[in-house]
Write an enzyme that holds these catalytic residues in place. Structure first.
Site, short mmCIF file in Angstrom:
data_model
loop_
_atom_site.label_atom_id
_atom_site.label_comp_id
_atom_site.label_asym_id
_atom_site.label_seq_id
_atom_site.Cartn_x
_atom_site.Cartn_y
_atom_site.Cartn_z
N ASP A 13 0.86 -1.18 0.00
CA ASP A 13 0.00 0.00 0.00
C ASP A 13 0.90 1.23 0.00
OD1 ASP A 13 -2.11 -1.72 0.16
OD2 ASP A 13 -2.55 -1.35 2.27
N GLY A 213 -19.05 -4.59 12.14
CA GLY A 213 -18.37 -3.44 12.77
C GLY A 213 -18.31 -3.58 14.28
N ASP A 238 -8.38 3.78 13.64
CA ASP A 238 -8.23 3.45 12.22
C ASP A 238 -8.83 2.06 12.02
OD1 ASP A 238 -7.47 2.84 9.66
OD2 ASP A 238 -5.31 2.93 10.02
N ASP A 244 -9.75 -8.07 8.31
CA ASP A 244 -8.64 -9.00 8.11
C ASP A 244 -8.18 -9.58 9.46
OD1 ASP A 244 -8.68 -8.64 5.39
OD2 ASP A 244 -7.13 -7.09 5.39
P1 ADP Z 1 -14.96 -4.95 7.44
O1 ADP Z 1 -13.91 -3.92 7.69
O2 ADP Z 1 -14.46 -6.13 6.66
O3 ADP Z 1 -16.27 -4.39 6.96
P2 ADP Z 1 -16.05 -4.96 10.10
O4 ADP Z 1 -16.10 -3.48 10.06
O5 ADP Z 1 -17.34 -5.69 10.26
O6 ADP Z 1 -15.26 -5.58 8.86
O7 ADP Z 1 -15.07 -5.34 11.29
C1 ADP Z 1 -14.62 -6.65 11.51
C2 ADP Z 1 -14.60 -6.93 13.00
O8 ADP Z 1 -13.71 -6.02 13.66
C3 ADP Z 1 -15.95 -6.73 13.68
O9 ADP Z 1 -16.72 -7.91 13.62
C4 ADP Z 1 -15.53 -6.39 15.10
O10 ADP Z 1 -15.18 -7.55 15.81
C5 ADP Z 1 -14.24 -5.58 14.89
N1 ADP Z 1 -14.50 -4.13 14.81
C6 ADP Z 1 -14.59 -3.38 13.69
N2 ADP Z 1 -14.82 -2.08 13.99
C7 ADP Z 1 -14.86 -2.00 15.33
C8 ADP Z 1 -15.07 -0.93 16.29
N3 ADP Z 1 -15.26 0.35 15.89
N4 ADP Z 1 -15.05 -1.23 17.60
C9 ADP Z 1 -14.86 -2.50 18.02
N5 ADP Z 1 -14.65 -3.55 17.19
C10 ADP Z 1 -14.66 -3.31 15.86
#
Ligand code: ADP
Length: 296
Positions: A13, A213, A238, A244
């Site tokens: 990247d 998320g 971030d 991943d």
């Molecule tokens: P992607 O980036 O592939 O869309 P997600 O946003 O669903 O994936 O995030 C993957 C995992 O990371 C979530 O299931 C959660 O466990 C964790 N995660 C992501 N964002 C947050 C956050 N703001 N706070 C706490 N855990 C998070």
């Protein structure tokens, strides 16, 4: 310790920060430049390795400086790179321009698109020794399908993180032990737009772990009951690489059972968003255990 084979992309990247996006034909001075190792395959391999898994990476880089640098990064993480082949095209890159909270990204897959069935066959020994085979969709779909067939033939669980979002062929769905999309990727992968995601999960009991998320992740039991594994509250800095990290962790901890593995994958994902960078934010096993202890 889980033995995980990752079939996937390896990218560099290249991040440029600038006060304004250049207009067509314009040249600007930027404010900052950095290179970060990335690619969903390499990221998930690093996440699993940091959490104690014995990881073998199967991918393809170019015969160039980035390729060497990226392989060396994987080796430093304790990942077996014997089966990372060298293609004719340049190492895959993502050119990322950041300005005022927005971004503009160009991905050039390069050598990642040269990863072929023959490269997987060469790594047969790694597949034979694996506990789990984990793939994403940044290498050719035919290659992913071949990985799924190999895993099935050897009786190995095949985990597919269907990212970036694309419709999956029926055979690939059938060969996938566990699909790990986010909400958007789920609808694209199974072409279920318009159907509530909870219904889709119920229809495929135990075969989908959907990330959501900060809410955490959802799956379903054999009896079709929806299961929510709650996320952890953290201060997000971030969110790149959260998915991943979740995937690498899920593979690394799958032997503990789906519930424990998802809880730990949520914790790893949460920790990853508290720090900058995709690989930069991924926790070690010690950090994860300390975090979980503090939550108890
Ligand atoms: P992607 O980036 O592939 O869309 P997600 O946003 O669903 O994936 O995030 C993957 C995992 O990371 C979530 O299931 C959660 O466990 C964790 N995660 C992501 N964002 C947050 C956050 N703001 N706070 C706490 N855990 C998070």
């Amino acid at each position: 310790m889980a033995r995980v084979v990752v079939v996937g992309s390896i990218n560099m990247d290249m991040v440029v920060a600038t006060e304004a996006f250049p207009r067509l034909g314009e040249t600007l001075f930027g404010t900052h430049f950095a290179t970060w190792p990335g690619g969903k395959g390499a990221n998930q391999a690093v996440a699993a390795a940091r959490l104690g898994a014995e990881v073998t990476m199967i991918g393809c880089v170019g015969a160039d400086a980035f390729g060497e640098q990226l392989k060396a990064t994987l080796v430093r993480e304790g990942i077996d790179t014997r089966w990372v082949s060298t293609g004719n095209a340049a190492t895959g890159i993502a050119s990322i321009t950041l300005s005022g909270g927005d971004n503009a990204i160009v991905v050039v897959p390069g050598a990642n698109h040269e990863l072929a069935a023959a490269d997987l066959d060469r790594a047969h020994e790694a597949f034979a020794q694996a506990d789990i085979v984990l793939a994403q969709l940044e290498v050719p779909l035919d290659t992913v399908l071949h990985a799924a067939r190999l895993a099935r033939r050897l009786g190995k669980p095949f985990f597919l993180n269907p990212a970036p979002a694309v419709a999956l062929p029926a055979e690939l769905i059938a060969l996938t032990t566990l699909l790990t999309p986010n909400e958007h990727e789920l609808a694209a992968a199974l072409q279920t737009a318009g159907e509530p995601w909870a219904e889709v999960l119920r229809r495929m009991p135990g075969r989908i772990a959907m990330t959501h998320g900060k809410e955490g992740a959802y799956t379903s039991r054999e009896d079709g009951e929806l299961v929510h594994e709650a996320g952890f509250e953290v201060e997000a800095v971030d969110t790149t690489g959260a998915g991943d990290t979740f995937n690498g962790a899920l593979a690394a901890f799958w032997h503990l059972g789906a519930g424990q593995a998802m809880r730990r994958a949520n914790a790893a994902g949460a920790l990853s968003v508290t720090r900058a960078g995709a690989q930069g934010g991924m926790p070690t096993l010690a950090e994860l255990e300390q975090f979980l202890k503090a939550q108890a």
